[in-house]
Scaffold this motif. Structure first.
Motif, PDB file in Angstrom:
ATOM      1  N   THR A   8      31.865  47.162  55.577  1.00  0.00           N
ATOM      2  CA  THR A   8      32.796  46.276  54.872  1.00  0.00           C
ATOM      3  C   THR A   8      34.145  46.260  55.575  1.00  0.00           C
ATOM      4  O   THR A   8      34.769  45.205  55.747  1.00  0.00           O
ATOM      5  CB  THR A   8      32.965  46.732  53.412  1.00  0.00           C
ATOM      6  OG1 THR A   8      31.702  46.642  52.753  1.00  0.00           O
ATOM      7  CG2 THR A   8      33.983  45.883  52.670  1.00  0.00           C
TER       8      THR A   8
ATOM      9  N   LYS B  43      31.743  45.993  40.781  1.00  0.00           N
ATOM     10  CA  LYS B  43      32.617  45.322  41.742  1.00  0.00           C
ATOM     11  C   LYS B  43      33.894  44.826  41.071  1.00  0.00           C
ATOM     12  O   LYS B  43      34.980  44.880  41.670  1.00  0.00           O
ATOM     13  CB  LYS B  43      31.873  44.166  42.415  1.00  0.00           C
ATOM     14  CG  LYS B  43      30.718  44.629  43.301  1.00  0.00           C
ATOM     15  CD  LYS B  43      29.946  43.465  43.901  1.00  0.00           C
ATOM     16  CE  LYS B  43      28.794  43.957  44.773  1.00  0.00           C
ATOM     17  NZ  LYS B  43      28.030  42.837  45.380  1.00  0.00           N
TER      18      LYS B  43
ATOM     19  N   SER C 285      29.264  42.584  49.197  1.00  0.00           N
ATOM     20  CA  SER C 285      28.295  43.652  49.456  1.00  0.00           C
ATOM     21  C   SER C 285      26.921  43.314  48.884  1.00  0.00           C
ATOM     22  O   SER C 285      26.765  43.099  47.682  1.00  0.00           O
ATOM     23  CB  SER C 285      28.802  44.964  48.840  1.00  0.00           C
ATOM     24  OG  SER C 285      27.902  46.015  49.072  1.00  0.00           O
TER      25      SER C 285
ATOM     26  N   LYS D  62      37.586  51.748  46.285  1.00  0.00           N
ATOM     27  CA  LYS D  62      36.144  51.601  46.070  1.00  0.00           C
ATOM     28  C   LYS D  62      35.602  50.399  46.855  1.00  0.00           C
ATOM     29  O   LYS D  62      36.332  49.456  47.140  1.00  0.00           O
ATOM     30  CB  LYS D  62      35.838  51.410  44.587  1.00  0.00           C
ATOM     31  CG  LYS D  62      36.441  52.467  43.661  1.00  0.00           C
ATOM     32  CD  LYS D  62      35.802  53.828  43.851  1.00  0.00           C
ATOM     33  CE  LYS D  62      36.350  54.832  42.841  1.00  0.00           C
ATOM     34  NZ  LYS D  62      35.803  56.200  43.060  1.00  0.00           N
ATOM     35  N   PHE D  63      34.306  50.436  47.148  1.00  0.00           N
ATOM     36  CA  PHE D  63      33.624  49.365  47.891  1.00  0.00           C
ATOM     37  C   PHE D  63      34.326  49.091  49.224  1.00  0.00           C
ATOM     38  O   PHE D  63      34.590  47.941  49.582  1.00  0.00           O
ATOM     39  CB  PHE D  63      33.515  48.086  47.053  1.00  0.00           C
ATOM     40  CG  PHE D  63      32.365  48.118  46.075  1.00  0.00           C
ATOM     41  CD1 PHE D  63      31.100  47.677  46.439  1.00  0.00           C
ATOM     42  CD2 PHE D  63      32.552  48.603  44.793  1.00  0.00           C
ATOM     43  CE1 PHE D  63      30.035  47.720  45.540  1.00  0.00           C
ATOM     44  CE2 PHE D  63      31.502  48.652  43.881  1.00  0.00           C
ATOM     45  CZ  PHE D  63      30.232  48.211  44.267  1.00  0.00           C
TER      46      PHE D  63
ATOM     47  N   GLY E  33      34.283  43.330  49.234  1.00  0.00           N
ATOM     48  CA  GLY E  33      33.592  44.205  48.288  1.00  0.00           C
ATOM     49  C   GLY E  33      32.595  43.435  47.435  1.00  0.00           C
ATOM     50  O   GLY E  33      31.468  43.886  47.223  1.00  0.00           O
ATOM     51  N   PHE E  34      33.000  42.259  46.968  1.00  0.00           N
ATOM     52  CA  PHE E  34      32.088  41.436  46.181  1.00  0.00           C
ATOM     53  C   PHE E  34      30.916  40.938  47.026  1.00  0.00           C
ATOM     54  O   PHE E  34      29.824  40.703  46.507  1.00  0.00           O
ATOM     55  CB  PHE E  34      32.831  40.237  45.568  1.00  0.00           C
ATOM     56  CG  PHE E  34      33.512  40.550  44.271  1.00  0.00           C
ATOM     57  CD1 PHE E  34      32.791  40.646  43.094  1.00  0.00           C
ATOM     58  CD2 PHE E  34      34.888  40.754  44.223  1.00  0.00           C
ATOM     59  CE1 PHE E  34      33.414  40.943  41.885  1.00  0.00           C
ATOM     60  CE2 PHE E  34      35.520  41.052  43.022  1.00  0.00           C
ATOM     61  CZ  PHE E  34      34.779  41.145  41.851  1.00  0.00           C
TER      62      PHE E  34
ATOM     63  N   CYS F 182      38.990  42.702  48.497  1.00  0.00           N
ATOM     64  CA  CYS F 182      38.216  42.467  47.268  1.00  0.00           C
ATOM     65  C   CYS F 182      36.999  41.603  47.525  1.00  0.00           C
ATOM     66  O   CYS F 182      35.885  41.920  47.067  1.00  0.00           O
ATOM     67  CB  CYS F 182      39.103  41.811  46.206  1.00  0.00           C
ATOM     68  SG  CYS F 182      40.379  42.883  45.536  1.00  0.00           S
TER      69      CYS F 182
ATOM     70  N   HIS G 113      29.442  41.351  38.424  1.00  0.00           N
ATOM     71  CA  HIS G 113      28.952  42.702  38.701  1.00  0.00           C
ATOM     72  C   HIS G 113      30.022  43.671  38.215  1.00  0.00           C
ATOM     73  O   HIS G 113      31.128  43.714  38.773  1.00  0.00           O
ATOM     74  CB  HIS G 113      28.711  42.848  40.207  1.00  0.00           C
ATOM     75  CG  HIS G 113      28.128  44.155  40.625  1.00  0.00           C
ATOM     76  ND1 HIS G 113      28.827  45.338  40.583  1.00  0.00           N
ATOM     77  CD2 HIS G 113      26.894  44.463  41.129  1.00  0.00           C
ATOM     78  CE1 HIS G 113      28.075  46.317  41.041  1.00  0.00           C
ATOM     79  NE2 HIS G 113      26.890  45.812  41.378  1.00  0.00           N
TER      80      HIS G 113
ATOM     81  N   ALA H 259      35.980  47.808  40.544  1.00  0.00           N
ATOM     82  CA  ALA H 259      36.505  48.256  41.836  1.00  0.00           C
ATOM     83  C   ALA H 259      37.724  47.437  42.245  1.00  0.00           C
ATOM     84  O   ALA H 259      38.700  47.984  42.774  1.00  0.00           O
ATOM     85  CB  ALA H 259      35.421  48.157  42.906  1.00  0.00           C
TER      86      ALA H 259
END
Length: 202
Positions: free
Chosen positions: A167, A101, A52, A161-162, A49-50, A46, A98, A104
């Motif tokens: 990543t 995110k 990114s 996702k993400f 992903g954040f 997670c 976001h 996601a």
């Protein structure tokens, strides 16, 4: 050759420790240490992903806020978050607000629950993607690898996702699936020893 830096304690570390004052502790106590705990693995997915499009320092300084906002990244709890929770999180100034995110992370919690049923644990799944030692080569010279591409592709197929290849490579570095500490870093041989004695989850 990847550069290193000498800290105020005289220890040789990866050069990126110089880029922020709070990186030494993260480097010395977490980065590259092999992890088999499902909740920590989910948290890292997670947070990567954040991250990114942002810096890791931005995420690291907000990590406790993220933990409070996302139920300590207990994916069973996060999977039950609703649209109201999304709106609540979008008002939380302590995290990255976001929508994509946030959604996601909730989606990935649901996928994590599915993975537990299918694979037994997140750890068993992710450690199947531990690459051959020869794949990575010189430390900190790659941002993706064939294995990170394969992991990204499989996760996306499962609905995550993400989770792009870059990543996933950062995830592999941080969670100890590879030892990407610089040659000369005092932790590199210690991480090698940890990885040798680490019991791979099955």
């Amino acid at each position: 050759m990847t550069k290193t830096t000498i800290g105020s304690d005289g220890k040789c570390r990866c050069a990126w420790c110089d880029t922020a004052p709070d990186f030494d502790v993260y480097h010395d106590t977490e980065w590259g240490f092999p992890v088999a705990d499902d909740q920590r693995l989910f948290e890292k997915i997670c947070l990567e992903g954040f991250q990114s499009g942002l810096s890791w320092r931005t995420i690291l300084t907000k990590r406790e806020n993220f933990r409070a906002a996302f139920a300590d990244f207990d994916f069973h709890k996060v999977a039950k978050f609703t649209d109201q929770d999304v709106e609540r999180l979008l008002q939380n100034t302590g995290i990255i607000r976001h929508r994509g995110k946030i959604e996601a992370a909730i989606n990935n919690a649901k996928r994590a629950c599915e993975m537990i049923e299918q694979e037994g644990s997140l750890a068993a799944y992710f450690w199947r993607f531990e690459p051959d030692e020869n794949e990575v080569g010189v430390p900190q010279t790659m941002s993706t690898s064939p294995t990170s591409v394969a992991l990204s592709k499989d996760l996306k197929k499962r609905g995550w996702k993400f989770v792009g290849p870059t990543t996933m490579f950062a995830f592999m570095q941080a969670m100890g699936l590879i030892n990407d500490h610089a040659e000369g870093c005092f932790l590199r041989p210690e991480i090698d020893e940890m990885r040798r004695s680490f019991i791979r989850p099955t």
